[in-house]
Motif scaffolding. Structure first.
Motif, PDB file in Angstrom:
ATOM      1  N   GLY A   1       0.813  -1.215   0.000  1.00  0.00           N
ATOM      2  CA  GLY A   1       0.000   0.000   0.000  1.00  0.00           C
ATOM      3  C   GLY A   1       0.844   1.261   0.000  1.00  0.00           C
ATOM      4  N   ASP A   2       1.937   1.268  -0.724  1.00  0.00           N
ATOM      5  CA  ASP A   2       2.859   2.406  -0.811  1.00  0.00           C
ATOM      6  C   ASP A   2       3.595   2.696   0.503  1.00  0.00           C
ATOM      7  N   GLU A   3       3.534   1.778   1.459  1.00  0.00           N
ATOM      8  CA  GLU A   3       4.231   1.981   2.727  1.00  0.00           C
ATOM      9  C   GLU A   3       5.320   0.919   2.897  1.00  0.00           C
ATOM     10  N   PRO A   4       6.509   1.347   3.328  1.00  0.00           N
ATOM     11  CA  PRO A   4       7.580   0.374   3.561  1.00  0.00           C
ATOM     12  C   PRO A   4       7.295  -0.462   4.802  1.00  0.00           C
ATOM     13  N   HIS A   5       7.564  -1.735   4.694  1.00  0.00           N
ATOM     14  CA  HIS A   5       7.421  -2.671   5.814  1.00  0.00           C
ATOM     15  C   HIS A   5       8.752  -3.390   6.000  1.00  0.00           C
ATOM     16  N   ILE A   6       9.122  -3.618   7.251  1.00  0.00           N
ATOM     17  CA  ILE A   6      10.346  -4.339   7.577  1.00  0.00           C
ATOM     18  C   ILE A   6       9.939  -5.636   8.254  1.00  0.00           C
ATOM     19  N   ASN A   7      10.335  -6.744   7.683  1.00  0.00           N
ATOM     20  CA  ASN A   7       9.917  -8.071   8.125  1.00  0.00           C
ATOM     21  C   ASN A   7      11.088  -8.799   8.788  1.00  0.00           C
ATOM     22  N   TYR A   8      10.933  -9.133  10.057  1.00  0.00           N
ATOM     23  CA  TYR A   8      11.902  -9.950  10.781  1.00  0.00           C
ATOM     24  C   TYR A   8      11.258 -11.314  10.977  1.00  0.00           C
ATOM     25  N   TYR A   9      12.015 -12.381  10.753  1.00  0.00           N
ATOM     26  CA  TYR A   9      11.409 -13.703  10.867  1.00  0.00           C
ATOM     27  C   TYR A   9      12.446 -14.745  11.269  1.00  0.00           C
ATOM     28  N   ASN A  10      11.947 -15.757  11.956  1.00  0.00           N
ATOM     29  CA  ASN A  10      12.726 -16.967  12.198  1.00  0.00           C
ATOM     30  C   ASN A  10      11.834 -18.136  11.816  1.00  0.00           C
ATOM     31  N   ARG A  11      12.179 -19.330  12.181  1.00  0.00           N
ATOM     32  CA  ARG A  11      11.359 -20.479  11.747  1.00  0.00           C
ATOM     33  C   ARG A  11      10.042 -20.593  12.502  1.00  0.00           C
ATOM     34  N   HIS A  12       9.835 -19.768  13.523  1.00  0.00           N
ATOM     35  CA  HIS A  12       8.627 -19.848  14.333  1.00  0.00           C
ATOM     36  C   HIS A  12       7.573 -18.801  13.996  1.00  0.00           C
ATOM     37  N   PHE A  13       7.984 -17.576  13.670  1.00  0.00           N
ATOM     38  CA  PHE A  13       7.013 -16.515  13.359  1.00  0.00           C
ATOM     39  C   PHE A  13       7.732 -15.301  12.796  1.00  0.00           C
ATOM     40  N   GLY A  14       6.941 -14.343  12.339  1.00  0.00           N
ATOM     41  CA  GLY A  14       7.479 -13.096  11.825  1.00  0.00           C
ATOM     42  C   GLY A  14       6.979 -11.909  12.620  1.00  0.00           C
ATOM     43  N   LEU A  15       7.803 -10.877  12.678  1.00  0.00           N
ATOM     44  CA  LEU A  15       7.427  -9.615  13.301  1.00  0.00           C
ATOM     45  C   LEU A  15       7.670  -8.538  12.246  1.00  0.00           C
ATOM     46  N   VAL A  16       6.626  -7.783  11.928  1.00  0.00           N
ATOM     47  CA  VAL A  16       6.693  -6.793  10.857  1.00  0.00           C
ATOM     48  C   VAL A  16       6.518  -5.401  11.447  1.00  0.00           C
TER      49      VAL A  16
END
Length: 151
Positions: A45-60
């Motif tokens: 949606g025209d907004e930057p997102h930063i995605n952190y992830y490991n094998r269990h879940f992601g935090l955006v």
């Protein structure tokens, strides 16, 4: 009646942040450098997102649309707890955070919750309370014996 559908884990959490650049530096240290997450970025949606992830879940991380300070006691997120395997891992994470200039409370036992419940607490740049805790015995037993519980 049909059997319930089992949730396998937490897929992802989105956090809105007032300054993506400031939060990115903080979460790069916490999640990538100290806790071994991987990182990617995307536009939605025209907004930057930063995605952190490991094998269990992601935090955006996504940009906030208003500048309201976070209130842990307003409706919404009180705190987010990330679990590591052992008390030693918890102490190593605390030390790594401390060495990198992130203020986290000293690791201590919270026996009022469980005799082997150790944790450290810290706040992100927007005041979101974060906790790191060890995988305590009660949870390990529940995890390992899940199929037999309640039968």
């Amino acid at each position: 009646m049909n059997e319930p559908v089992e949730v396998l884990g937490l897929e992802h959490i989105y956090l809105t942040v007032s300054s993506p650049a400031v939060s990115e530096a903080f979460y790069d240290t916490l999640l990538v450098d100290v806790l071994g997450f991987r990182k990617s970025q995307f536009i939605l949606g025209d907004e930057p997102h930063i995605n952190y992830y490991n094998r269990h879940f992601g935090l955006v991380l996504r940009p906030a649309r208003s500048a309201t300070p976070h209130d842990n006691y307003a409706p919404g997120l009180h705190h987010l707890c990330l679990r590591v395997a052992t008390e030693d891992d918890l102490r190593r994470a605390w030390s790594a955070l401390h060495e990198r200039g992130i203020n986290a409370s000293p690791v201590q036992c919270y026996a009022q919750y469980a005799e082997d419940y150790y944790a450290t607490f810290l706040n992100d740049p927007d005041g979101i309370r974060l906790e790191l805790s060890n995988f305590r015995k009660e949870r390990q037993v529940r995890f390992d014996g899940w199929e037999g519980i309640g039968e």
